[in-house]
Write a protein that holds these residues in place. Structure first.
Motif, PDB file in Angstrom:
ATOM      1  N   TYR A 167       0.827  -1.211   0.000  1.00 17.41           N
ATOM      2  CA  TYR A 167       0.000   0.000   0.000  1.00 17.41           C
ATOM      3  C   TYR A 167       0.863   1.263   0.000  1.00 17.41           C
ATOM      4  O   TYR A 167       1.826   1.370   0.756  1.00 17.41           O
ATOM      5  CB  TYR A 167      -0.888  -0.050   1.245  1.00 17.41           C
ATOM      6  N   ARG A 168       0.507   2.204  -0.873  1.00 20.73           N
ATOM      7  CA  ARG A 168       1.230   3.483  -0.943  1.00 20.73           C
ATOM      8  C   ARG A 168       0.249   4.652  -0.850  1.00 20.73           C
ATOM      9  O   ARG A 168       0.494   5.720  -1.403  1.00 20.73           O
ATOM     10  CB  ARG A 168       2.021   3.573  -2.263  1.00 20.73           C
ATOM     11  N   GLY A 169      -0.872   4.406  -0.218  1.00 18.72           N
ATOM     12  CA  GLY A 169      -1.908   5.437  -0.171  1.00 18.72           C
ATOM     13  C   GLY A 169      -1.810   6.312   1.070  1.00 18.72           C
ATOM     14  O   GLY A 169      -0.727   6.563   1.571  1.00 18.72           O
ATOM     15  N   THR A 171      -2.398   9.385   1.112  1.00 19.99           N
ATOM     16  CA  THR A 171      -1.575  10.471   0.612  1.00 19.99           C
ATOM     17  C   THR A 171      -2.479  11.505  -0.055  1.00 19.99           C
ATOM     18  O   THR A 171      -3.681  11.510   0.177  1.00 19.99           O
ATOM     19  CB  THR A 171      -0.526   9.895  -0.365  1.00 19.99           C
ATOM     20  N   MET A 172      -1.909  12.371  -0.870  1.00 19.03           N
ATOM     21  CA  MET A 172      -2.714  13.367  -1.556  1.00 19.03           C
ATOM     22  C   MET A 172      -2.483  13.273  -3.044  1.00 19.03           C
ATOM     23  O   MET A 172      -1.351  13.336  -3.503  1.00 19.03           O
ATOM     24  CB  MET A 172      -2.338  14.756  -1.061  1.00 19.03           C
ATOM     25  N   LEU A 173      -3.546  13.108  -3.796  1.00 25.88           N
ATOM     26  CA  LEU A 173      -3.451  13.000  -5.247  1.00 25.88           C
ATOM     27  C   LEU A 173      -4.162  14.191  -5.876  1.00 25.88           C
ATOM     28  O   LEU A 173      -5.181  14.655  -5.368  1.00 25.88           O
ATOM     29  CB  LEU A 173      -4.126  11.706  -5.733  1.00 25.88           C
ATOM     30  N   ARG A 174      -3.645  14.623  -7.000  1.00 18.63           N
ATOM     31  CA  ARG A 174      -4.354  15.649  -7.775  1.00 18.63           C
ATOM     32  C   ARG A 174      -5.544  15.032  -8.495  1.00 18.63           C
ATOM     33  O   ARG A 174      -6.585  15.661  -8.667  1.00 18.63           O
ATOM     34  CB  ARG A 174      -3.424  16.250  -8.829  1.00 18.63           C
ATOM     35  N   GLU A 175      -5.332  13.816  -8.995  1.00 13.09           N
ATOM     36  CA  GLU A 175      -6.384  13.104  -9.722  1.00 13.09           C
ATOM     37  C   GLU A 175      -6.408  11.679  -9.201  1.00 13.09           C
ATOM     38  O   GLU A 175      -5.365  11.141  -8.845  1.00 13.09           O
ATOM     39  CB  GLU A 175      -6.064  13.039 -11.232  1.00 13.09           C
ATOM     40  N   PHE A 176      -7.581  11.069  -9.219  1.00 10.07           N
ATOM     41  CA  PHE A 176      -7.643   9.640  -8.923  1.00 10.07           C
ATOM     42  C   PHE A 176      -7.696   8.907 -10.258  1.00 10.07           C
ATOM     43  O   PHE A 176      -8.638   9.084 -11.020  1.00 10.07           O
ATOM     44  CB  PHE A 176      -8.884   9.322  -8.088  1.00 10.07           C
ATOM     45  N   PRO A 177      -6.665   8.108 -10.567  1.00  8.26           N
ATOM     46  CA  PRO A 177      -6.613   7.541 -11.920  1.00  8.26           C
ATOM     47  C   PRO A 177      -7.682   6.484 -12.188  1.00  8.26           C
ATOM     48  O   PRO A 177      -8.170   6.377 -13.313  1.00  8.26           O
ATOM     49  CB  PRO A 177      -5.207   6.935 -11.990  1.00  8.26           C
ATOM     50  N   GLY A 178      -8.042   5.698 -11.190  1.00  6.73           N
ATOM     51  CA  GLY A 178      -9.016   4.637 -11.423  1.00  6.73           C
ATOM     52  C   GLY A 178      -8.471   3.569 -12.348  1.00  6.73           C
ATOM     53  O   GLY A 178      -7.259   3.477 -12.585  1.00  6.73           O
ATOM     54  N   CYS A 179      -9.385   2.768 -12.871  1.00  8.69           N
ATOM     55  CA  CYS A 179      -8.998   1.644 -13.734  1.00  8.69           C
ATOM     56  C   CYS A 179      -8.610   2.160 -15.111  1.00  8.69           C
ATOM     57  O   CYS A 179      -9.359   2.892 -15.748  1.00  8.69           O
ATOM     58  CB  CYS A 179     -10.154   0.664 -13.850  1.00  8.69           C
ATOM     59  N   HIS A 181      -7.311  -0.155 -17.431  1.00 12.89           N
ATOM     60  CA  HIS A 181      -7.097  -1.367 -18.230  1.00 12.89           C
ATOM     61  C   HIS A 181      -8.259  -1.597 -19.179  1.00 12.89           C
ATOM     62  O   HIS A 181      -9.367  -1.861 -18.727  1.00 12.89           O
ATOM     63  CB  HIS A 181      -6.956  -2.585 -17.313  1.00 12.89           C
ATOM     64  N   HIS A 184     -10.532  -4.700 -18.630  1.00  7.44           N
ATOM     65  CA  HIS A 184     -11.545  -4.723 -17.566  1.00  7.44           C
ATOM     66  C   HIS A 184     -12.820  -4.014 -18.007  1.00  7.44           C
ATOM     67  O   HIS A 184     -13.851  -4.138 -17.382  1.00  7.44           O
ATOM     68  CB  HIS A 184     -11.008  -4.061 -16.298  1.00  7.44           C
ATOM     69  N   GLN A 185     -12.681  -3.222 -19.050  1.00  7.47           N
ATOM     70  CA  GLN A 185     -13.815  -2.396 -19.467  1.00  7.47           C
ATOM     71  C   GLN A 185     -14.474  -2.907 -20.737  1.00  7.47           C
ATOM     72  O   GLN A 185     -15.527  -2.436 -21.116  1.00  7.47           O
ATOM     73  CB  GLN A 185     -13.339  -0.955 -19.657  1.00  7.47           C
TER      74      GLN A 185
END
Lengths: 187, 544
Positions: A167-169, A171-179, A181, A184-185
């Motif tokens: 786990y590397r969370g 934290t603070m992200l500017r954007e959440f990248p999400g899936c 792949h 998967h979609q």
């Protein structure tokens, strides 16, 4: 209403970059990050009980090629700290449970748990865990809180979070990248 | 202060009371806002970031067991109601902002179908939804669903792999003719720096512990500060209402009596009263404050106060997806757990096996603060490897069904147990109906079907639903002071005003006339905003 007004009313400061905000809001947290779990001396358990606890935890969550076991991760420190502040009936339950472990080792192998071989210690834990979902004996019943807090403590430890889970969370992200792949979609 | 007569006294500062204090002061009225709890400071009084081990000692010393601070579990009321029947629970948080401090932010509009049993239509509420979404800064995708209309959104937050894989399964079932939708969640936190008026969300996932930078909308970080800025709001924190006061004729509210933080009994005089205490406390207060003119309790000529209690209830089905085991799971935090939503079920036609509708909140990803999977039976090296895999490669489907309104679900007063002011505690009666259980069975079957359709394995399932397995949503109670056209069957008119007492209004979700599957807060805020404007208009016309 513009953004600056709301900021003023709320009495918070908005810093443009996430790093800046992190430093502002969370400086106190990172400063307190180091806990010396290896050098910890138990406050509730005796030295012997603490040693037994460490061995039990390490059989429940052993070290493997990816990550340390529960003992090295600091789980016994966590449990002793919780017990130090716990109510007397819970303290009593643990003292009694660890005594049962000792009795079991003495009866079967003629020596205290901490002096038993690895195989012997593992055999005791196997007996404790034999009936996990419907525990009957005192030993089986003690396994339930023992495993429960061992698991919680390991998952909240630095080694558990970072090495075991990767786990590397938090934290603070500017954007959440999400899936990201396509497979998967794909419909 | 003793001689001040406020235009309106608002009791309760949660989602409904917070917006009421803003809308009323904005309309020029002098408002007293009364909150039983203290004001907390985001980032100082709560902040879940950081190493749990580093914080363990100070947390234990302060009397908490969990090293990760969480406003709700740390401070929620306990032993404040009497549960009767099928294990009802009641979430209640006494702080400025109420449970908006600890909510997940889910903001879904009710649709035209949902408003059919109401005395007002979707079209009448829609402008208030728009205003609420702008103020709350709701993010979302424009999905074009007819019964969960799109709103004024900031840019949406993408789903994680697990939610995407479920969506893929739903896509496959839709092509076989099934009617359902799978969309991203919509939540009240700014995502677009060019539009944001609060701090932009930083996707740490601590929403429900309390957002330490005030990105997530709460009553305490947006409407109450805006109301303060008008100069028309007086805030009474740590002040608990103990009585509703009446004028000499006994027909109109004259104010309230309250106990302040030091234990002294004081009064607030007001020309109108808005109760926004929550769906258990508001009916309790109406029932406690019976008077000679209102012997069954205030506003209770219909006998409906405390009746029509409903909430959401549910169960969880979890899928395991081997294809996800090797993905990068280093930071799945996002905006708390649920990033996906299964919806659109039974909107087109009712299910013959049960009444009402449900949705399924869908979540995935590795979350170290939720060690749930690690409590699966077993131990040792193989178990250690397996629980890591399921944590990384799962998706969990949490049913949120609307509880059938029936005579076995209601709030009344406990005849024996009292609070420390000597006032009767509320009793919450819950008895699941066969329809509720049939709905849960349908949800379980549907979720298992989706998991298999997308190539997953059902990892855990309740199997067959039973009364004992159902879990109530203790934060979603509504309906106990419902609005309606007919004073014989409802407590309030469609403006949120008592049919019987012209200057008594209700601003919480107890006013809901019927309940769909969707989360209540956005609608509560839209309706309380509408109620406040109607109140202000009536006040100006001298009608209250």
């Amino acid at each position: 209403m513009d953004r600056r007004d709301l900021v003023k009313i709320l009495g918070i400061s908005i810093v443009v970059g996430p790093e800046g905000l992190w430093a502002h809001e969370h400086g106190d947290q990172s400063a307190a990050a180091a806990v010396d779990v290896a050098g910890y001396r138990p406050r509730f358990l005796t030295a012997q009980e603490y040693q037994v606890l460490g061995q039990l935890c390490d059989i429940i969550i052993p070290a493997d090629e990816t990550s340390p076991g529960a003992h090295e991760a600091g789980v016994p420190f966590y449990i002793d700290s919780v017990l130090f502040y716990a109510k007397p009936d819970e303290q009593q339950l643990w003292r009694e449970g660890l005594k049962q472990v000792q009795n079991s080792a003495m009866t079967q192998f003629g020596q205290p748990f901490e002096k038993c071989s690895v195989e012997e210690r593992e055999r005791v834990v196997a007996q404790m865990a034999a009936n996990e979902e419907a525990p009957q004996t005192a030993l089986e019943k003690f396994f339930v809180p023992l495993k429960s807090i061992t698991v919680d403590a390991y998952w909240l430890s630095d080694a558990g979070m970072k090495k075991y889970l990767g786990y590397r969370g938090d934290t603070m992200l500017r954007e959440f990248p999400g899936c990201t792949h396509p497979e998967h979609q794909t419909p | 202060m003793a001689n001040t007569v406020y235009d309106v006294c608002v009791v309760g500062s949660g989602p409904g009371g917070g917006i009421a204090s803003y809308a009323l002061t904005k309309a020029g009225l002098n408002v007293a806002l009364v909150e039983a709890g203290p004001r907390l400071r985001a980032g100082i009084d709560y902040n879940a970031h950081g190493s749990p081990y580093a914080r363990l000692e100070s947390r234990l010393k302060a009397g908490y067991r969990d090293p990760v601070p969480s406003v709700f579990s740390d401070r929620r009321e306990r032993d404040h109601f009497t549960p009767v029947g099928d294990r009802p629970d009641h979430g209640f948080l006494k702080v400025l902002g109420g449970r908006s401090i600890c909510w997940a932010g889910h903001s879904l509009r009710f649709g035209p179908l949902d408003f059919k049993p109401w005395p007002i239509s979707y079209e009448e509420v829609a402008p208030y939804y728009s205003r609420a979404e702008r103020l709350m800064e709701v993010y979302g995708d424009h999905d074009g669903l007819w019964n969960m209309p799109d709103g004024e959104f900031q840019k949406g937050v993408p789903m994680r792999c697990g939610e995407q894989v479920l969506k893929r399964g739903v896509g496959r079932l839709k092509r076989q003719g099934r009617v359902m939708e799978f969309v991203s969640q919509r939540k009240a936190m700014p995502t677009d720096a060019s539009k944001a008026r609060r701090t932009v969300c930083h996707y740490c996932g601590h929403c429900m512990n309390g957002c330490e930078v005030d990105a997530k909308y709460t009553s305490a970080n947006t409407p109450i500060p805006l109301a303060m800025r008008t100069g028309k709001l007086t805030l009474f924190t740590e002040s608990t209402m103990t009585r509703i006061l009446f004028d000499s004729a006994g027909r109109k509210v004259a104010g309230i009596e309250y106990v302040d933080g030091k234990g002294g009994t004081e009064t607030i005089a007001a020309k109108a009263l808005v109760l926004a205490c929550n769906s258990i406390e508001t009916p309790r207060q109406l029932l406690i404050n019976k008077t000679p003119a209102f012997p069954n309790g205030l506003a209770n000529g219909s006998g409906q106060v405390g009746r029509n209690l409903t909430s959401h209830f549910g169960l969880t089905v979890t899928g395991f997806f081997p294809e996800l085991v090797t993905r990068d799971a280093s930071n799945d935090d996002g905006t708390d757990y649920y990033h996906g939503l299964l919806t659109g079920l039974n909107w087109d036609k009712p299910n013959p096996r049960f009444e009402g509708t449900y949705q399924v909140q869908c979540a995935s990803g590795l979350h170290p603060h939720r060690s749930g999977f690690a409590h699966a039976p077993g131990y040792g090296a193989a178990w250690k490897k397996r629980v890591r895999e399921i944590s990384i490669a799962h998706a969990s489907m949490n049913m949120q069904g609307a509880l059938l309104v029936s005579p076995g679900k209601y709030v009344d007063l406990d005849t024996e147990r009292k609070d420390h002011h000597g006032l009767p505690l509320p009793r919450v009666h819950l008895r699941y109906d066969d329809s509720d259980i049939a709905m849960a069975d349908d949800m379980i079957e549907t979720c298992e079907e989706i998991i298999r359709a997308t190539g997953g394995q059902v990892y855990s399932t309740p199997g067959k639903a039973t009364r004992e397995k159902l879990q109530i949503d203790y934060n979603h109670w509504v309906g106990t002071v419902r609005m309606g056209k007919d004073p014989k069957t409802s407590v309030l008119n469609s403006d949120g005003q008592s049919h019987e007492i012209a200057n008594l209004f209700v601003g919480d979700a107890s006013v809901f006339a019927a309940y769909p599957e969707k989360n209540p807060t956005l609608t509560n805020i839209a309706l309380s905003w509408r109620m406040s404007e109607r109140l202000a208009e009536k006040a100006k016309r001298g009608e209250i």
